[in-house]
Write a protein that holds these residues in place. Structure first.
Motif, PDB file in Angstrom:
ATOM      1  N   LEU A 115       0.814  -1.213   0.000  1.00 19.92           N
ATOM      2  CA  LEU A 115       0.000   0.000   0.000  1.00 19.92           C
ATOM      3  C   LEU A 115       0.849   1.265   0.000  1.00 19.92           C
ATOM      4  O   LEU A 115       0.477   2.276  -0.592  1.00 19.92           O
ATOM      5  CB  LEU A 115      -0.937   0.007   1.220  1.00 19.92           C
ATOM      6  N   ALA A 116       2.015   1.205   0.634  1.00 25.74           N
ATOM      7  CA  ALA A 116       2.859   2.394   0.746  1.00 25.74           C
ATOM      8  C   ALA A 116       3.815   2.570  -0.421  1.00 25.74           C
ATOM      9  O   ALA A 116       4.085   3.704  -0.832  1.00 25.74           O
ATOM     10  CB  ALA A 116       3.655   2.327   2.057  1.00 25.74           C
ATOM     11  N   GLU A 117       4.323   1.461  -0.981  1.00 24.37           N
ATOM     12  CA  GLU A 117       5.413   1.591  -1.944  1.00 24.37           C
ATOM     13  C   GLU A 117       5.113   1.081  -3.344  1.00 24.37           C
ATOM     14  O   GLU A 117       5.693   1.565  -4.311  1.00 24.37           O
ATOM     15  CB  GLU A 117       6.655   0.878  -1.398  1.00 24.37           C
ATOM     16  N   VAL A 118       4.249   0.099  -3.494  1.00 22.90           N
ATOM     17  CA  VAL A 118       4.041  -0.510  -4.814  1.00 22.90           C
ATOM     18  C   VAL A 118       2.813   0.063  -5.504  1.00 22.90           C
ATOM     19  O   VAL A 118       2.886   0.564  -6.630  1.00 22.90           O
ATOM     20  CB  VAL A 118       3.929  -2.047  -4.689  1.00 22.90           C
ATOM     21  N   ILE A 119       1.672  -0.012  -4.853  1.00 20.62           N
ATOM     22  CA  ILE A 119       0.419   0.395  -5.470  1.00 20.62           C
ATOM     23  C   ILE A 119       0.421   1.869  -5.894  1.00 20.62           C
ATOM     24  O   ILE A 119      -0.060   2.189  -6.990  1.00 20.62           O
ATOM     25  CB  ILE A 119      -0.771   0.032  -4.558  1.00 20.62           C
ATOM     26  N   PRO A 120       0.991   2.778  -5.097  1.00  8.55           N
ATOM     27  CA  PRO A 120       0.977   4.186  -5.517  1.00  8.55           C
ATOM     28  C   PRO A 120       1.735   4.467  -6.824  1.00  8.55           C
ATOM     29  O   PRO A 120       1.435   5.447  -7.497  1.00  8.55           O
ATOM     30  CB  PRO A 120       1.633   4.921  -4.350  1.00  8.55           C
ATOM     31  N   VAL A 121       2.681   3.624  -7.201  1.00 10.94           N
ATOM     32  CA  VAL A 121       3.443   3.899  -8.428  1.00 10.94           C
ATOM     33  C   VAL A 121       2.862   3.212  -9.658  1.00 10.94           C
ATOM     34  O   VAL A 121       3.327   3.447 -10.772  1.00 10.94           O
ATOM     35  CB  VAL A 121       4.943   3.531  -8.269  1.00 10.94           C
ATOM     36  N   LEU A 122       1.847   2.372  -9.479  1.00 15.22           N
ATOM     37  CA  LEU A 122       1.187   1.748 -10.621  1.00 15.22           C
ATOM     38  C   LEU A 122       0.271   2.771 -11.307  1.00 15.22           C
ATOM     39  O   LEU A 122      -0.363   3.574 -10.634  1.00 15.22           O
ATOM     40  CB  LEU A 122       0.360   0.537 -10.182  1.00 15.22           C
TER      41      LEU A 122
END
Length: 135
Positions: free
Chosen positions: A122-129
């Motif tokens: 939630l903090a590092e992967v999903i925001p950059v998709l």
């Protein structure tokens, strides 16, 4: 007798406070097809199994607000999902994929380990998709 100065002393602060049963834990990130990227790289859940119990204890943590997107995994997962099931899914190609995840340092129990992996997604992967858009 001289001491070896090349070997650091192990102190309690250096040892992670992970549960002693963590070696039997296995975690995976469950992925679905991402329309904008054209690959199954969209994380929808974290699956955690504890192989030290029979049947294996299971924890699933779902990414919020992806209920319909995660349907393929909801259909696959059962109450008695095993590591063998996950290994079989990993060999399949298509709209779903599964990626192993490391047991996070400091995880107190299986649910906490799954929560820590989900928090990282939630903090590092999903925001950059990129946005999912429409298929």
């Amino acid at each position: 007798m001289p001491t070896d100065t090349n070997q650091p002393d192990a102190t309690p602060a250096d040892v992670p406070a992970t549960s002693p049963t963590a070696s039997a834990w296995r975690l995976w990130i469950l992925l679905v097809w991402h329309p904008a990227l054209g690959l199954p790289v969209d994380p929808v859940a974290v699956l955690a199994l504890d192989d030290s119990e029979e049947p294996a204890a299971r924890v699933v943590r779902w990414v919020p607000l992806v209920y319909d997107t995660a349907d393929p995994w909801r259909e696959r997962l059962g109450e008695n999902t095993t590591a063998e099931d996950v290994e079989n899914w990993a060999m399949l190609s298509g709209a779903c994929a599964v990626e192993p995840a490391a047991v996070p340092d400091g995880a107190l129990d299986l649910a906490h380990a799954a929560d820590l992996v989900l928090n990282e997604l939630l903090a590092e992967v999903i925001p950059v998709l990129p946005p999912r858009g429409v298929a």
